[in-house]
Design a protein around this motif. Sequence first.
Motif: not given
Length: 338
Positions: A107-109, A114-119, A134-137, A198-199
């Motif tokens: 929920k991060s602003e 849409g910057s935080y993505r997973w799977g 991932a944080f795609h910034v 990426n993590r």
Amino acid sequence: MDPPFNEIYKNLLFKQITNTENNVPQIPFSFSVTAVVEEVELPVIDVSRLIGGAGKEREKCKEEIARASREWGFFQVINHGISMDVLEKMRQEQIRVFREPFDKKSKSERFSAGSYRWGTPSATCLRQLSWSEAFHVPMTDISDDKDFTTLSSTMEKFASESEALAYTLAEILAEKSGRKSNFFKEKCVRNTCYLRMNRYPPCPKPSEVYGLMPHTDSDFLTILYQDQVGGLQLIKDNKWIAVKPNPHALIINIGDLFQAWSNGMYKSVEHRVMTNPMVERFSTAYFLCPSYDAIIECSGDCPAYRNFSFREFRQQVQEDVKKLGYKVGLPRFTNHLY
Ligand SMILES: C=C1C[C@]23C[C@@]1(O)CC[C@H]2[C@@]12CC[C@H](O)[C@@](C)(C(=O)O1)[C@H]2[C@@H]3C(=O)O
Ligand SMILES: O=C(O)CCC(=O)C(=O)O
Ligand SMILES: [Fe+2]
């Protein structure tokens, strides 16, 4: 703090595919059992020669960069000018942000939506799953951040230094392919370039799920800073090989746009990340991209790709990922005239 992989992937992970003819249960997807992947060291290029070296050394260095981009599509650079201090801080900050609770991350602003993505939300089979977050910034999110937290100031330093290195390498590759050399400074803009943190959490089924599914990058070139865990693999001579981590090096890989722009001279090579059952892995990537309006004009008398804008390319990739679960990429843009 981990995304709910087990819960969301449950059906795909534990579904047994049965052969309808003889009703024999089949193992759905197994790459580690059948394929032994050799670990290799990518070409290592000392780029300090570009600044400090004599004319001959500088030329030799440029030639090594062009050669690795033609033959491997991947190489490592050492003495790249990005300080250990910036790299270490980047990693610390990245670890700190991924340690936050999943709910907070999703929920991060902090960055644009849409910057935080997973799977892989679009996955329809095991082969399409990615066990990573991932944080795609976009670069503009970093430089416009008014609060300027430790995270964003660290990202800004990492990104600006990567940006300078990316331009240098891109101009060398342009020069070596006989094309106009200030193209990248003119066409690449901060709002389309981005940083991806990426993590890869430990995965209970490492032989069945990728950390990041096989793909090529949709940019001109990528600069990757990885930790020492290992897991990155790429295709060389039709075989998957594993990249041996080097603590002093950054990894550079050619993206789709350079392959098209150079008419296939430089290779955008398919790569993937394997998971590890015990340890988590981190990597940070900087992607050099042009403005959405920039036209990627394939060079040569016999261009293998038609002209296309970066906007068109991104839209097509997004559409394919949504519809098919995977990226088709450059094959959609081949020139049918030849
Ligand atoms: C599901 C996917 C999203 C992605 C393309 C892919 O098929 C597999 C990898 C993803 C990735 C990672 C690197 C780049 O950020 C990216 C733009 C790319 O070329 O491959 C993304 C793709 C995406 O987010 O659209
Ligand atoms: O984590 C890695 O080693 C590779 C990441 C990658 O390929 C990407 O972010 O596009
Ligand atoms: Fe990639």
